[in-house]
Enzyme design. Structure first.
Site, PDB file in Angstrom:
ATOM      1  N   ALA A 113       0.857  -1.182   0.000  1.00 31.89           N
ATOM      2  CA  ALA A 113       0.000   0.000   0.000  1.00 31.89           C
ATOM      3  C   ALA A 113       0.899   1.239   0.000  1.00 31.89           C
ATOM      4  O   ALA A 113       2.102   1.144   0.219  1.00 31.89           O
ATOM      5  CB  ALA A 113      -0.922   0.000   1.216  1.00 31.89           C
ATOM      6  N   LYS A 114       0.317   2.383  -0.247  1.00 30.49           N
ATOM      7  CA  LYS A 114       1.069   3.637  -0.207  1.00 30.49           C
ATOM      8  C   LYS A 114       0.089   4.785  -0.113  1.00 30.49           C
ATOM      9  O   LYS A 114      -1.070   4.674  -0.524  1.00 30.49           O
ATOM     10  CB  LYS A 114       1.924   3.791  -1.465  1.00 30.49           C
ATOM     11  CG  LYS A 114       3.141   4.690  -1.272  1.00 30.49           C
ATOM     12  CD  LYS A 114       4.243   3.958  -0.517  1.00 30.49           C
ATOM     13  CE  LYS A 114       5.497   4.804  -0.412  1.00 30.49           C
ATOM     14  NZ  LYS A 114       6.627   4.047   0.190  1.00 30.49           N
ATOM     15  N   GLY A 115       0.558   5.907   0.418  1.00 30.97           N
ATOM     16  CA  GLY A 115      -0.296   7.073   0.530  1.00 30.97           C
ATOM     17  C   GLY A 115       0.468   8.351   0.266  1.00 30.97           C
ATOM     18  O   GLY A 115       1.705   8.356   0.247  1.00 30.97           O
TER      19      GLY A 115
END
Length: 424
Positions: A113-115
């Site tokens: 995941a990444k943000g």
């Protein structure tokens, strides 16, 4: 996404496009699992959020935020949050996908995941920065959690940002949830060794790669692009091993000294607003000249897409250690391979950070914390075991370390996908 942008039709020269090319290159090595390969090309979930805050002057500003969960077949999503004015959805998609591959490459029980938020944090006061962080956390709170998706620090974020994120999430769920983020301050459930973990991983994998190449680190010349947490820590460890750091590039410019830069003086100066170019122990040169510096080892530890085809033709390095995510475009990868330059890819080289993040997460659940020596021993063992397995795969199939890393990681990801099946 706009009408022109889809998961499988990226914009030209984008990080997501680079990732898709990397996946295409590994499909021939996946055997029967290749029927699931399309899974790797489509994020499971992409969330775009509006982040409105009241500024110190009373005006209301809006910032665009993202959280992308690429694949959760092997476990909860894991990946950092970056605050940068150039953050885009495609960039975050690519970063989340690289996290999927990275966690699988070192065999951690995570997905990717990444943000990010499209904002220049340097233009915000501390109060405004806290507001942005807390509002963003509240907006993505519907998909993050200790068992679902665990953010961490990335570009322009740090332990304080993680503390605000942890507190905001905890307030919203009605109880302290230390495991919702990693990279926290020690007294809030953080782990010893986390700050230096990514740079240490670059050094550990680089030391082994140099040994296999017959490259003596004593006297080896090293050029480092990006001199934040990753680049500076890696530089320190290589210097302790006897290498010379001959060139450093940060956001302020490039400084060079063929006899070696004095890191004890350079690192503190690089932490100031003036940056590395204010250091008096070297010559300031144009940024593009960084790629012409005579070196044995090149460490790109800044942002993605830095090693272009033209720069790959110019570098004198025998070994490239990818401290950043996606720093080498596919065309440059081919050129480096043709020139006999060994590239230790990002998804294994800089996996030290997520490995110690895993240790932090485990410690938070058990409320039992290890000392730093134990952290480093466990980190070194995991990194070395992963690299050796990947190297054996590369030798077996006569492929590059990058393709071998993807082959090992994607096999694990798609095996999990296949065994879990499709629901409903």
């Amino acid at each position: 996404m706009s009408e022109k942008l889809s998961f499988v039709n990226p914009t030209p020269n984008s990080p997501w496009g680079t990732y898709l090319q990397q996946v295409d290159r590994v499909v021939p090595y996946l055997g029967e699992l290749s029927r699931w390969a399309e899974t790797l090309k489509r994020p499971k979930r992409a969330l775009i959020v509006d982040v409105p805050i009241e500024m110190d002057d009373g005006t209301v500003a809006h910032f665009e935020g993202y959280r992308v969960q690429h694949n959760l077949s092997r476990g909860p999503g894991k990946g950092g949050v970056r605050f940068h004015p150039d953050v885009t959805l495609e960039e975050v998609m690519a970063l989340s996908a690289w996290m999927t591959v990275k966690t699988a490459a070192v065999n951690l029980p995570y997905g990717g995941a990444k943000g990010g938020i499209r904002v220049d944090p340097k233009q915000l006061s501390s109060k405004e920065l806290e507001k942005v962080t807390r509002r963003y956390t509240s907006e993505i709170g519907i998909i993050i959690g200790p068992h679902t998706d665990i953010p961490a620090p990335d570009v322009n974020t740090n332990a304080q940002i993680m503390a605000w994120m942890m507190d905001t999430y905890s307030m919203n769920v009605g109880g302290t949830a230390t495991g919702v983020v990693t990279g926290k301050p020690l007294h809030l459930g953080g782990s010893l060794g986390r700050v230096k973990a990514t740079g240490r991983g670059v050094f550990v994998t680089g030391r082994e790669a140099a040994r296999r190449l017959g490259l003596d680190l004593r006297g080896a010349r090293i050029a480092v692009q990006g001199f934040g947490n990753v680049g500076s820590v890696a530089a320190e460890l290589f210097a302790e091993a006897g290498a010379k750091i001959v060139a450093v590039q940060d956001h302020t410019g490039t400084v060079v000294n063929e006899n070696g830069l004095d890191l004890s003086k350079l690192i503190p100066i690089s932490r100031t607003v003036a940056g590395a170019v204010s250091f008096k122990g070297g010559d300031v040169v144009p940024n593009e000249a960084f790629w012409d510096v005579a070196c044995d080892i090149l460490i790109p530890a800044a942002l993605e897409g830095q090693i272009t085809a033209e720069r790959a033709k110019k570098t004198s390095a025998k070994l490239v250690l990818e401290g950043a995510n996606g720093p080498t475009v596919p065309e440059a990868d081919d050129i480096l391979a043709e020139r006999g330059v060994l590239v230790v890819p990002d998804v294994i080289c800089n996996a030290g950070g997520v490995t110690v993040s895993y240790f932090e997460w485990v410690q938070d659940f058990s409320s039992f914390f290890w000392d730093e020596d134990e952290i480093n021993v466990r980190l070194d063992r995991i990194m070395m075991n992963a690299l050796n397995h990947i190297w054996d795969t590369a030798d077996k199939h006569k492929i590059t370390l990058r393709t071998a890393t993807y082959a090992v990681a994607c096999e694990r990801i798609l095996m999990a996908r296949q065994e879990r099946g499709l629901y409903p």
